[in-house]
Design an enzyme around this catalytic site. Structure first.
Site, short mmCIF file in Angstrom:
data_model
loop_
_atom_site.label_atom_id
_atom_site.label_comp_id
_atom_site.label_asym_id
_atom_site.label_seq_id
_atom_site.Cartn_x
_atom_site.Cartn_y
_atom_site.Cartn_z
N LEU A 96 12.05 18.61 -25.01
CA LEU A 96 10.62 18.35 -24.89
C LEU A 96 10.08 18.27 -26.31
CD1 LEU A 96 7.92 18.21 -23.28
CD2 LEU A 96 7.85 20.71 -23.43
N VAL A 97 9.62 17.09 -26.68
CA VAL A 97 9.05 16.88 -28.01
C VAL A 97 7.54 16.82 -27.84
CG1 VAL A 97 8.98 15.36 -30.03
CG2 VAL A 97 11.10 15.56 -28.69
N VAL A 98 6.85 17.80 -28.40
CA VAL A 98 5.41 17.90 -28.18
C VAL A 98 4.62 17.38 -29.38
CG1 VAL A 98 5.68 19.83 -26.59
CG2 VAL A 98 5.22 20.28 -28.99
N ARG A 104 4.14 14.03 -36.07
CA ARG A 104 5.57 14.18 -36.30
C ARG A 104 6.35 13.89 -35.02
NH1 ARG A 104 9.49 18.32 -36.22
NH2 ARG A 104 11.02 18.04 -37.88
#
Length: 176
Positions: A96-98, A104
């Site tokens: 999970l890239v928040v 970024r």
């Protein structure tokens, strides 16, 4: 017009009927699952769901190897090493890239997906992604509940895609 629709449906039905069964693919394949260590309460929902789906389709749990990396950015390198090891028929990355408010996440998610595709193309080992980058994620109960459920769905989908990809590659290999 009606004949075309009937022909298309018949063609699709025929293709589905001749599609290889996932059971034999599942029984005879080994899969590596790589999980980022951030947000494991969400990410492990995908991991657990994909393992559940693979085993339900006939893959012994002993043929599924688990690897953890610090974050999503490290998944492609691990995927490359695992693919080059020759021990795995497919690799699945979960993360999970928040959006932390500094953009970024866009760089990370693009780098991860591009890296996974490169590994797949360079090694001929299917590399699949349950690396998701939601536009809006906040660590409050409603979002956590939603994304946990969403990652379960994505875990099942990536497992099915994995089995489908391996089955199709086996068909191509059988052609000689």
């Amino acid at each position: 017009m009606n004949q075309t629709s009937t022909a298309v449906v018949s063609s699709i039905s025929s293709a589905v009927a001749t599609a290889p069964a996932w059971g034999s693919v599942a029984r005879n394949s080994r899969v590596a699952v790589i999980c980022a260590s951030w947000h494991t309460d969400v990410v492990h929902q995908a991991r657990d769901a994909l393992v559940g789906e693979l085993t339900q389709q006939g893959m012994p749990a002993t043929q599924i190897a688990h690897f953890d990396v610090p974050g999503a950015f490290e998944i492609p390198l691990m995927a490359k090493r695992l693919a080059l090891s020759g021990h795995f028929d497919a690799i699945i990355g979960c993360a999970l890239v928040v959006n932390g408010g500094i953009y970024r996440h866009e760089f990370v998610s693009s780098a991860v997906i591009d890296g996974l595709m490169r590994v797949q193309l360079d090694t001929d080992v299917p590399v699949l992604s349950a690396v998701l980058t939601p536009r809006d994620f906040h660590e409050h109960a409603d979002h956590l509940e939603f994304f946990r459920a969403h990652f379960v769905k994505k875990g099942v989908e990536v497992a099915q895609s994995c089995l489908g990809a391996m089955a199709q590659l086996q068909r191509v290999q059988a052609l000689g």
